[in-house]
Design a protein around this motif. Structure first.
Motif, PDB file in Angstrom:
ATOM      1  N   ALA A 135       0.868  -1.169   0.000  1.00  0.00           N
ATOM      2  CA  ALA A 135       0.000   0.000   0.000  1.00  0.00           C
ATOM      3  C   ALA A 135       0.911   1.227   0.000  1.00  0.00           C
ATOM      4  N   THR A 136       0.605   2.240  -0.837  1.00  0.00           N
ATOM      5  CA  THR A 136       1.569   3.310  -1.076  1.00  0.00           C
ATOM      6  C   THR A 136       0.980   4.712  -0.965  1.00  0.00           C
ATOM      7  N   TYR A 137       1.905   5.661  -0.776  1.00  0.00           N
ATOM      8  CA  TYR A 137       1.630   7.089  -0.889  1.00  0.00           C
ATOM      9  C   TYR A 137       2.894   7.743  -1.415  1.00  0.00           C
ATOM     10  N   ALA A 138       2.803   9.029  -1.783  1.00  0.00           N
ATOM     11  CA  ALA A 138       3.951   9.727  -2.377  1.00  0.00           C
ATOM     12  C   ALA A 138       4.249  11.019  -1.625  1.00  0.00           C
ATOM     13  N   ILE A 139       5.508  11.435  -1.720  1.00  0.00           N
ATOM     14  CA  ILE A 139       5.970  12.726  -1.225  1.00  0.00           C
ATOM     15  C   ILE A 139       6.687  13.420  -2.378  1.00  0.00           C
ATOM     16  N   MET A 140       6.248  14.643  -2.675  1.00  0.00           N
ATOM     17  CA  MET A 140       6.941  15.457  -3.680  1.00  0.00           C
ATOM     18  C   MET A 140       7.683  16.558  -2.942  1.00  0.00           C
ATOM     19  N   GLU A 141       8.972  16.709  -3.280  1.00  0.00           N
ATOM     20  CA  GLU A 141       9.800  17.744  -2.662  1.00  0.00           C
ATOM     21  C   GLU A 141      10.459  18.577  -3.746  1.00  0.00           C
ATOM     22  N   TRP A 142      10.537  19.905  -3.517  1.00  0.00           N
ATOM     23  CA  TRP A 142      11.176  20.773  -4.480  1.00  0.00           C
ATOM     24  C   TRP A 142      11.554  22.108  -3.843  1.00  0.00           C
ATOM     25  N   GLU A 143      12.602  22.684  -4.402  1.00  0.00           N
ATOM     26  CA  GLU A 143      12.960  24.060  -4.073  1.00  0.00           C
ATOM     27  C   GLU A 143      12.567  24.956  -5.229  1.00  0.00           C
ATOM     28  N   THR A 144      12.827  24.473  -6.434  1.00  0.00           N
ATOM     29  CA  THR A 144      12.401  25.156  -7.649  1.00  0.00           C
ATOM     30  C   THR A 144      11.845  24.089  -8.587  1.00  0.00           C
ATOM     31  N   SER A 145      11.156  24.542  -9.639  1.00  0.00           N
ATOM     32  CA  SER A 145      10.583  23.582 -10.587  1.00  0.00           C
ATOM     33  C   SER A 145      11.650  22.895 -11.427  1.00  0.00           C
ATOM     34  N   SER A 146      12.900  23.291 -11.274  1.00  0.00           N
ATOM     35  CA  SER A 146      13.970  22.615 -12.015  1.00  0.00           C
ATOM     36  C   SER A 146      14.601  21.481 -11.212  1.00  0.00           C
ATOM     37  N   ASN A 147      14.070  21.213 -10.013  1.00  0.00           N
ATOM     38  CA  ASN A 147      14.625  20.146  -9.184  1.00  0.00           C
ATOM     39  C   ASN A 147      13.523  19.554  -8.314  1.00  0.00           C
ATOM     40  N   ILE A 148      12.753  18.616  -8.885  1.00  0.00           N
ATOM     41  CA  ILE A 148      11.625  17.992  -8.197  1.00  0.00           C
ATOM     42  C   ILE A 148      11.944  16.527  -7.945  1.00  0.00           C
ATOM     43  N   THR A 149      11.689  16.063  -6.741  1.00  0.00           N
ATOM     44  CA  THR A 149      11.849  14.652  -6.402  1.00  0.00           C
ATOM     45  C   THR A 149      10.504  14.112  -5.937  1.00  0.00           C
ATOM     46  N   VAL A 150      10.117  12.955  -6.471  1.00  0.00           N
ATOM     47  CA  VAL A 150       8.908  12.270  -6.028  1.00  0.00           C
ATOM     48  C   VAL A 150       9.352  10.943  -5.423  1.00  0.00           C
ATOM     49  N   SER A 151       9.050  10.760  -4.148  1.00  0.00           N
ATOM     50  CA  SER A 151       9.422   9.551  -3.421  1.00  0.00           C
ATOM     51  C   SER A 151       8.150   8.795  -3.054  1.00  0.00           C
ATOM     52  N   PHE A 152       8.234   7.480  -3.090  1.00  0.00           N
ATOM     53  CA  PHE A 152       7.089   6.638  -2.750  1.00  0.00           C
ATOM     54  C   PHE A 152       7.422   5.816  -1.510  1.00  0.00           C
ATOM     55  N   TYR A 153       6.383   5.608  -0.698  1.00  0.00           N
ATOM     56  CA  TYR A 153       6.554   4.902   0.568  1.00  0.00           C
ATOM     57  C   TYR A 153       5.420   3.919   0.780  1.00  0.00           C
ATOM     58  N   GLU A 154       5.753   2.841   1.489  1.00  0.00           N
ATOM     59  CA  GLU A 154       4.711   1.943   1.968  1.00  0.00           C
ATOM     60  C   GLU A 154       3.916   2.685   3.036  1.00  0.00           C
ATOM     61  N   GLU A 155       2.695   2.261   3.259  1.00  0.00           N
ATOM     62  CA  GLU A 155       1.852   2.891   4.281  1.00  0.00           C
ATOM     63  C   GLU A 155       2.566   2.939   5.635  1.00  0.00           C
ATOM     64  N   SER A 156       3.450   1.988   5.892  1.00  0.00           N
ATOM     65  CA  SER A 156       4.208   1.941   7.149  1.00  0.00           C
ATOM     66  C   SER A 156       5.333   2.972   7.220  1.00  0.00           C
ATOM     67  N   GLY A 157       5.643   3.626   6.075  1.00  0.00           N
ATOM     68  CA  GLY A 157       6.725   4.609   6.036  1.00  0.00           C
ATOM     69  C   GLY A 157       8.005   4.112   5.394  1.00  0.00           C
ATOM     70  N   GLU A 158       8.073   2.826   5.049  1.00  0.00           N
ATOM     71  CA  GLU A 158       9.270   2.284   4.402  1.00  0.00           C
ATOM     72  C   GLU A 158       9.368   2.802   2.964  1.00  0.00           C
ATOM     73  N   PRO A 159      10.545   3.297   2.551  1.00  0.00           N
ATOM     74  CA  PRO A 159      10.684   3.798   1.185  1.00  0.00           C
ATOM     75  C   PRO A 159      10.644   2.672   0.149  1.00  0.00           C
ATOM     76  N   ILE A 160      10.110   2.992  -1.019  1.00  0.00           N
ATOM     77  CA  ILE A 160      10.110   2.074  -2.163  1.00  0.00           C
ATOM     78  C   ILE A 160      10.990   2.744  -3.213  1.00  0.00           C
ATOM     79  N   THR A 161      12.289   2.539  -3.081  1.00  0.00           N
ATOM     80  CA  THR A 161      13.265   3.321  -3.858  1.00  0.00           C
ATOM     81  C   THR A 161      13.152   3.114  -5.359  1.00  0.00           C
ATOM     82  N   GLU A 162      12.694   1.964  -5.810  1.00  0.00           N
ATOM     83  CA  GLU A 162      12.614   1.739  -7.254  1.00  0.00           C
ATOM     84  C   GLU A 162      11.542   2.600  -7.924  1.00  0.00           C
ATOM     85  N   LEU A 163      10.668   3.215  -7.132  1.00  0.00           N
ATOM     86  CA  LEU A 163       9.653   4.105  -7.684  1.00  0.00           C
ATOM     87  C   LEU A 163      10.043   5.575  -7.624  1.00  0.00           C
ATOM     88  N   PHE A 164      11.133   5.921  -6.934  1.00  0.00           N
ATOM     89  CA  PHE A 164      11.534   7.314  -6.806  1.00  0.00           C
ATOM     90  C   PHE A 164      11.744   7.909  -8.202  1.00  0.00           C
TER      91      PHE A 164
END
Length: 169
Positions: A135-164
């Motif tokens: 089960a998943t959710y996402a976090i989007m982080e950015w300082e400017t629109s030229s550097n955006i990271t989208v990270s995915f996590y299991e509902e428990s908070g464990e990262p799913i690095t292959e989806l980053f």
């Protein structure tokens, strides 16, 4: 650094939404529909929310457009844009709204993809995932629109690095 929590398709879950919300401590929070909760539910407090095909509270908007730290978002559930077939209709709607980031659910399939100057983010489902067991959710982080990271996590908070996913406009 701006941090947005993106969640979708929680289908009646409450304690899980609160757990993710409290753990991630995001600046902004988005729920892409099918919460199956009342629009004024405490669990959705401070979330930008839209209604999905399983949401029957008519106070939910079908879409939201918001600009956060220089990035314009289009938030929908996706059922009105045929997202199970392709992303063209949704992409056209986002262009009409001037949005660079499109957050949607409905398919329950987690992933991020940049198509030209648009970033599509589906956080998956924290209740009924498809395409993977977590089960998943996402976090989007950015300082400017030229550097955006989208990270995915299991509902428990464990990262799913292959989806980053990294994007820039």
């Amino acid at each position: 650094m701006t941090r947005a929590l993106i969640i979708s398709d929680s289908h009646g879950l409450t304690s899980e939404i609160l757990s993710v919300r409290d753990r991630e401590n995001a600046d902004y929070m988005i729920h892409c529909g099918d919460s199956e909760l009342d629009a004024d539910a405490d669990e959705l407090d401070q979330f930008y929310v839209v209604g999905g095909n399983c949401d029957f509270d008519d106070r939910y908007p079908t879409e939201q457009t918001l600009t956060i730290n220089g990035v314009t978002f289009c938030v929908v559930h996706g059922h009105l844009h045929q997202v199970k077939s392709n992303l063209l209709t949704l992409g056209y709607r986002a262009k009409e709204l001037g949005a660079q980031v499109i957050c949607f659910g409905h398919t329950h399939i987690a992933g991020a993809e940049q198509v030209e100057s648009q970033l599509f983010i589906n956080p998956g489902s924290i209740r009924l995932p498809r395409g993977r067991k977590e089960a998943t959710y996402a976090i989007m982080e950015w300082e400017t629109s030229s550097n955006i990271t989208v990270s995915f996590y299991e509902e428990s908070g464990e990262p799913i690095t292959e989806l980053f996913y990294n994007a820039s406009f």
